[in-house]
Design a protein around this motif. Structure first.
Motif, PDB file in Angstrom:
ATOM      1  N   ASP A  20       0.834  -1.197   0.000  1.00 25.31           N
ATOM      2  CA  ASP A  20       0.000   0.000   0.000  1.00 25.31           C
ATOM      3  C   ASP A  20       0.867   1.244   0.000  1.00 25.31           C
ATOM      4  N   VAL A  21       0.483   2.221  -0.789  1.00 26.29           N
ATOM      5  CA  VAL A  21       1.214   3.481  -0.879  1.00 26.29           C
ATOM      6  C   VAL A  21       0.282   4.602  -0.449  1.00 26.29           C
ATOM      7  N   THR A  22       0.776   5.449   0.436  1.00 23.08           N
ATOM      8  CA  THR A  22       0.015   6.625   0.844  1.00 23.08           C
ATOM      9  C   THR A  22       0.747   7.850   0.322  1.00 23.08           C
ATOM     10  N   ALA A  28       4.265  12.530  -6.446  1.00 24.14           N
ATOM     11  CA  ALA A  28       4.592  11.502  -7.427  1.00 24.14           C
ATOM     12  C   ALA A  28       4.862  10.196  -6.687  1.00 24.14           C
ATOM     13  N   VAL A  29       4.513   9.074  -7.297  1.00 23.65           N
ATOM     14  CA  VAL A  29       4.802   7.763  -6.705  1.00 23.65           C
ATOM     15  C   VAL A  29       5.395   6.857  -7.773  1.00 23.65           C
ATOM     16  N   PHE A  77       1.697   9.280 -16.490  1.00 24.37           N
ATOM     17  CA  PHE A  77       1.882   7.838 -16.314  1.00 24.37           C
ATOM     18  C   PHE A  77       2.986   7.376 -17.254  1.00 24.37           C
ATOM     19  N   ASP A  78       4.093   6.875 -16.679  1.00 28.11           N
ATOM     20  CA  ASP A  78       5.200   6.457 -17.520  1.00 28.11           C
ATOM     21  C   ASP A  78       5.890   5.247 -16.905  1.00 28.11           C
ATOM     22  N   ALA A  79       6.527   4.472 -17.757  1.00 25.53           N
ATOM     23  CA  ALA A  79       7.302   3.314 -17.311  1.00 25.53           C
ATOM     24  C   ALA A  79       8.412   3.076 -18.325  1.00 25.53           C
ATOM     25  N   GLN A  91       2.921  10.834 -11.892  1.00 27.38           N
ATOM     26  CA  GLN A  91       3.236  12.209 -11.491  1.00 27.38           C
ATOM     27  C   GLN A  91       1.955  12.961 -11.153  1.00 27.38           C
ATOM     28  N   LYS A  92       2.091  14.018 -10.371  1.00 28.67           N
ATOM     29  CA  LYS A  92       0.978  14.935 -10.097  1.00 28.67           C
ATOM     30  C   LYS A  92      -0.296  14.171  -9.754  1.00 28.67           C
ATOM     31  N   LEU A  93      -0.222  13.409  -8.668  1.00 25.16           N
ATOM     32  CA  LEU A  93      -1.330  12.540  -8.269  1.00 25.16           C
ATOM     33  C   LEU A  93      -2.651  13.286  -8.138  1.00 25.16           C
ATOM     34  N   HIS A  94      -3.707  12.605  -8.587  1.00 17.72           N
ATOM     35  CA  HIS A  94      -5.077  13.071  -8.403  1.00 17.72           C
ATOM     36  C   HIS A  94      -5.756  12.119  -7.427  1.00 17.72           C
TER      37      HIS A  94
END
Length: 112
Positions: A20-22, A28-29, A77-79, A91-94
């Motif tokens: 889980d990521v908070t 950015a995550v 969204f990139d990979a 990036q730039k989480l919503h």
């Protein structure tokens, strides 16, 4: 995959180690995904929101193919395939990015 000899190995797999990521809106995550395969892989990321089917985000392969679904802008969204991993960077989480993310592997079919 079709195997015609005992040298073929069906050991293709992905491993997602990120739990889980908070994060805060605007942050950015990076979500980790490592893979093992003997063949040229294509890695695919999906997003699954509660009570919905997984949605295709993007795919990457070792020959440089980069494809993002229209609703998942490559600026957010990139990979990139790096050795045996393909981390998803958001990036730039919503708030609407909150979901379960899956990494999948499609190995090129080969005759062994």
């Amino acid at each position: 995959m079709f195997c015609s000899s005992s040298e073929c190995k069906g050991e293709d797999k992905v491993i997602q180690t990120t739990g889980d990521v908070t994060a805060t809106e605007g942050d950015a995550v990076t979500l980790n995904c490592t893979f093992e395969t003997s063949y040229a892989p294509t890695l695919i990321w999906y997003k699954q929101e509660a009570n919905n089917f997984p949605k295709y985000i993007l795919r990457r392969d070792t020959i440089g193919t980069k494809d993002n679904a229209p609703e998942f802008d490559s600026n957010r969204f990139d990979a990139v395939i790096e050795d045996k991993s393909v981390p998803l960077k958001i990036q730039k989480l919503h708030v609407s990015d909150s979901a379960v993310y899956y990494c999948a592997l499609r190995a090129a079919s080969h005759l062994c």
